[in-house]
Design an enzyme around this catalytic site. Structure first.
Site, mmCIF file in Angstrom:
data_model
loop_
_atom_site.group_PDB
_atom_site.id
_atom_site.type_symbol
_atom_site.label_atom_id
_atom_site.label_comp_id
_atom_site.label_asym_id
_atom_site.label_seq_id
_atom_site.Cartn_x
_atom_site.Cartn_y
_atom_site.Cartn_z
ATOM 1 N N ARG A 77 0.856 -1.181 0.000
ATOM 2 C CA ARG A 77 0.000 0.000 0.000
ATOM 3 C C ARG A 77 0.897 1.238 0.000
ATOM 4 O O ARG A 77 1.691 1.410 0.922
ATOM 5 C CB ARG A 77 -0.919 -0.018 1.229
ATOM 6 C CG ARG A 77 -1.766 1.216 1.292
ATOM 7 C CD ARG A 77 -2.853 1.196 2.369
ATOM 8 N NE ARG A 77 -3.449 2.507 2.317
ATOM 9 C CZ ARG A 77 -3.454 3.388 3.316
ATOM 10 N NH1 ARG A 77 -2.984 3.071 4.503
ATOM 11 N NH2 ARG A 77 -3.961 4.588 3.135
ATOM 12 N N HIS A 121 -3.198 10.793 0.358
ATOM 13 C CA HIS A 121 -2.685 10.624 1.721
ATOM 14 C C HIS A 121 -2.188 11.994 2.194
ATOM 15 O O HIS A 121 -0.999 12.191 2.440
ATOM 16 C CB HIS A 121 -1.599 9.551 1.750
ATOM 17 C CG HIS A 121 -1.371 8.910 3.100
ATOM 18 N ND1 HIS A 121 -1.455 7.549 3.310
ATOM 19 C CD2 HIS A 121 -1.072 9.440 4.309
ATOM 20 C CE1 HIS A 121 -1.186 7.283 4.596
ATOM 21 N NE2 HIS A 121 -0.947 8.421 5.228
ATOM 22 N N GLU A 166 -7.577 8.159 5.949
ATOM 23 C CA GLU A 166 -7.968 8.781 7.217
ATOM 24 C C GLU A 166 -8.581 10.173 7.053
ATOM 25 O O GLU A 166 -8.022 11.174 7.521
ATOM 26 C CB GLU A 166 -6.758 8.834 8.164
ATOM 27 C CG GLU A 166 -6.189 7.466 8.451
ATOM 28 C CD GLU A 166 -5.195 7.445 9.606
ATOM 29 O OE1 GLU A 166 -4.778 8.525 10.073
ATOM 30 O OE2 GLU A 166 -4.861 6.340 10.072
ATOM 31 N N ASN A 292 -7.536 1.509 9.409
ATOM 32 C CA ASN A 292 -6.236 1.852 10.014
ATOM 33 C C ASN A 292 -6.489 1.900 11.508
ATOM 34 O O ASN A 292 -7.341 2.677 11.955
ATOM 35 C CB ASN A 292 -5.777 3.247 9.606
ATOM 36 C CG ASN A 292 -5.379 3.358 8.137
ATOM 37 O OD1 ASN A 292 -5.505 2.406 7.377
ATOM 38 N ND2 ASN A 292 -4.899 4.530 7.754
ATOM 39 N N TYR A 294 -4.644 1.875 15.480
ATOM 40 C CA TYR A 294 -3.444 1.906 16.319
ATOM 41 C C TYR A 294 -3.736 1.646 17.788
ATOM 42 O O TYR A 294 -2.926 1.058 18.496
ATOM 43 C CB TYR A 294 -2.724 3.256 16.145
ATOM 44 C CG TYR A 294 -2.081 3.346 14.780
ATOM 45 C CD1 TYR A 294 -0.791 2.906 14.580
ATOM 46 C CD2 TYR A 294 -2.806 3.805 13.683
ATOM 47 C CE1 TYR A 294 -0.206 2.935 13.326
ATOM 48 C CE2 TYR A 294 -2.234 3.836 12.414
ATOM 49 C CZ TYR A 294 -0.929 3.397 12.241
ATOM 50 O OH TYR A 294 -0.365 3.407 10.989
ATOM 51 N N GLU A 356 -3.614 -0.313 7.823
ATOM 52 C CA GLU A 356 -2.480 0.126 8.663
ATOM 53 C C GLU A 356 -2.643 -0.402 10.075
ATOM 54 O O GLU A 356 -3.748 -0.396 10.624
ATOM 55 C CB GLU A 356 -2.403 1.662 8.796
ATOM 56 C CG GLU A 356 -1.899 2.394 7.596
ATOM 57 C CD GLU A 356 -1.824 3.909 7.809
ATOM 58 O OE1 GLU A 356 -1.690 4.367 8.967
ATOM 59 O OE2 GLU A 356 -1.919 4.616 6.798
HETATM 60 C C1 FCB Z 1 -1.635 7.195 10.518
HETATM 61 C C2 FCB Z 1 -1.253 7.740 9.153
HETATM 62 C C3 FCB Z 1 0.107 7.324 8.673
HETATM 63 C C4 FCB Z 1 1.113 7.279 9.805
HETATM 64 C C5 FCB Z 1 0.573 6.533 11.004
HETATM 65 C C6 FCB Z 1 1.538 6.436 12.158
HETATM 66 O O1 FCB Z 1 -2.552 8.044 11.112
HETATM 67 O O2 FCB Z 1 -2.192 7.309 8.184
HETATM 68 O O3 FCB Z 1 0.478 8.185 7.645
HETATM 69 O O4 FCB Z 1 1.551 8.526 10.095
HETATM 70 O O5 FCB Z 1 -0.602 7.123 11.442
#
Ligand code: FCB
Length: 451
Positions: A77, A121, A166, A292, A294, A356
């Site tokens: 990607r 992006h 995002e 995405n 985290y 992500e």
């Molecule tokens: C996400 C973004 C990516 C990167 C990660 C850590 O929010 O999509 O570009 O910065 O965080």
């Protein structure tokens, strides 16, 4: 010991983004983007860093593809810089930009790796920002033109495409919180921007399908399960409203042509500039939902918040959370299972791609040049375990992309936060696979791992 086995055609991948890795900021006819401008504005980026050179992937992409191959990965990607295709965001097309992405995508196909390009992006052409940027409605049609041009030029080299990365992050951090480009502080601009982006999502999808048949199109949404910080019922309701704003604000307009009810007093239609007929324009039947993810988000009721949502995210609660990464993000693997299952339940088992997932740790090369990033291995292992549980419970997940292939320019943090499976020496551009990259290579080869 037991073995976690992923579905037979599961794709193992890694992700990057143009401004974060390419460099070549003034090369090959590229125009200026809002991130070029923002990173050159004193005080905006930690350490005064810019993406002018970054990982120099504009010149070194064959090495990046070798890294993907060495890890047995089957999906890459990456994102396309609008300013390489249309330097001014409208008008003339820059042949060098198209040639660059054609070379990259041809080399990926040659290596048997699926190219998964993202159209946007975060790097809006500065020329369009000067005309009002995302809060300006016309930007939606400029974006759809760019999408059509790009598909006409590159559509034969990829069937799977991501429209936005995002959307909630670049509108809110860019126009409300001022942390990202273009660095504005206005709730009204931010909310108007969200509406233009929703119009753009629908228009771009139709433009793409008109150029090329048989495409699979999605968007990579930033998602995070929202949980009440305390036991109060008010916090529970506040976290639902926050969920609708953070996780669904760009998904439901695409699927249903309407906004979810995130606000205490209803959607602020006038402030957002919503017009008759916009519902149809926003419709964008997605072939897959990109996630995405985290961490999780803890939420409290806040009746005085600046949006009128009546909620605010709060930091990890003392003693009750997971460990923090070097970026300060809480490690909470079950968040991935919960989010994937909620989307599976609420939207009738859609196809999901994990676009992500990753973590920032600063482990450096030791005396022998090895990078022992065992916390990153543990991070991916635990999130993949949680993802596997979601698949077992019926979620239709087709891929997983580690963020990131390379250490890179982490937006306002500059080069200080390292997310890569690969160490990059930013003085020389040299790349060295970290231990986590070696571990991931084995996972991809075996389509799973022992727990
Ligand atoms: C996400 C973004 C990516 C990167 C990660 C850590 O929010 O999509 O570009 O910065 O965080």
């Amino acid at each position: 010991m037991s073995r976690l086995e992923f579905p037979p055609d599961f794709l193992w991948g890694a992700a990057t983004a143009a401004y974060q890795i390419e460099g070549g900021a003034r090369t090959g006819g590229k125009g200026e983007s809002v991130w070029d401008r923002f990173s050159h504005t004193p005080g905006r980026i930690a350490g005064g860093d810019t993406g002018d050179v970054a990982c120099d992937s504009y010149h070194r992409f064959p090495e990046d593809i070798d890294l993907l191959k060495s890890m047995n990965l089957s999906s890459y990607r990456f994102s396309i810089a609008w300013t390489r295709i249309q330097p001014e965001g409208k008008g003339p097309i820059n042949r060098h930009g198209i040639d660059y992405y054609r070379s990259l995508m041809e080399a990926l196909l040659e290596a048997d790796i699926r190219p998964l390009p993202t159209l946007y992006h975060w790097d809006l052409p500065q020329a369009l920002e000067d005309r009002g940027g995302w809060p300006e409605r016309d930007t939606a049609w400029r974006f759809a033109d760019y999408a059509a041009i790009t598909l006409r030029a590159l559509g034969d080299l990829a069937s799977d495409w991501v429209i936005f990365n995002e959307p909630n992050i670049f509108t809110v951090l860019g126009y409300v919180l001022g942390i990202h480009a273009p660095g504005h502080h206005s709730v009204e601009e931010g909310l108007r921007a969200t509406h233009t982006v929703n119009l753009a999502q629908g228009e771009a999808m139709r433009a793409m399908r008109a150029e090329s048949s048989g495409l699979r199109i999605g968007t990579a949404f930033n998602m995070s399960p929202c949980e009440p910080a305390g036991d109060r019922e008010e916090d529970e309701e506040a976290s639902e409203r926050w969920h609708r704003f953070v996780n669904l604000w760009f998904l439901e307009p695409a699927l249903y042509g309407r906004y979810p009810n995130a606000f205490l007093k209803g959607v602020p239609e006038e402030m957002m500039g919503i017009q008759d007929g916009d519902s149809e324009i926003m419709l964008a039947p997605l072939d897959f939902i990109g996630i995405n993810l985290y961490t999780r988000t803890l939420v409290e009721e806040d009746l005085n918040d600046e949006y009128g949502i009546g909620a605010k995210p709060v930091g990890p609660q003392d003693g009750r959370g997971g460990p923090l990464t070097d970026f300060g993000w809480e490690v909470w693997p079950v968040a991935l299972r919960d989010m994937v299952l909620r989307i599976t339940r609420d939207y009738n088992q859609p196809v999901i791609e994990i676009t992500e997932n990753g973590c920032a740790y600063g482990d450096r090369p030791d005396a022998g040049g090895q990078i022992c990033d065992s916390r990153r291995i543990e991070f991916h292992r635990s999130f993949l375990k949680a993802l596997h549980e979601a698949i077992e419970e019926g979620a239709d997940v087709r891929s997983y992309h580690a963020w990131s292939l390379l250490d890179n320019f982490e937006w306002a943090e500059g080069y200080a936060q390292r997310f890569g499976l690969t160490w990059v020496d930013f003085r020389t551009g040299d790349r060295t696979l970290k231990d986590s990259g070696g571990w991931y290579r084995q996972v991809a080869r075996e389509n799973g791992f022992e727990t």
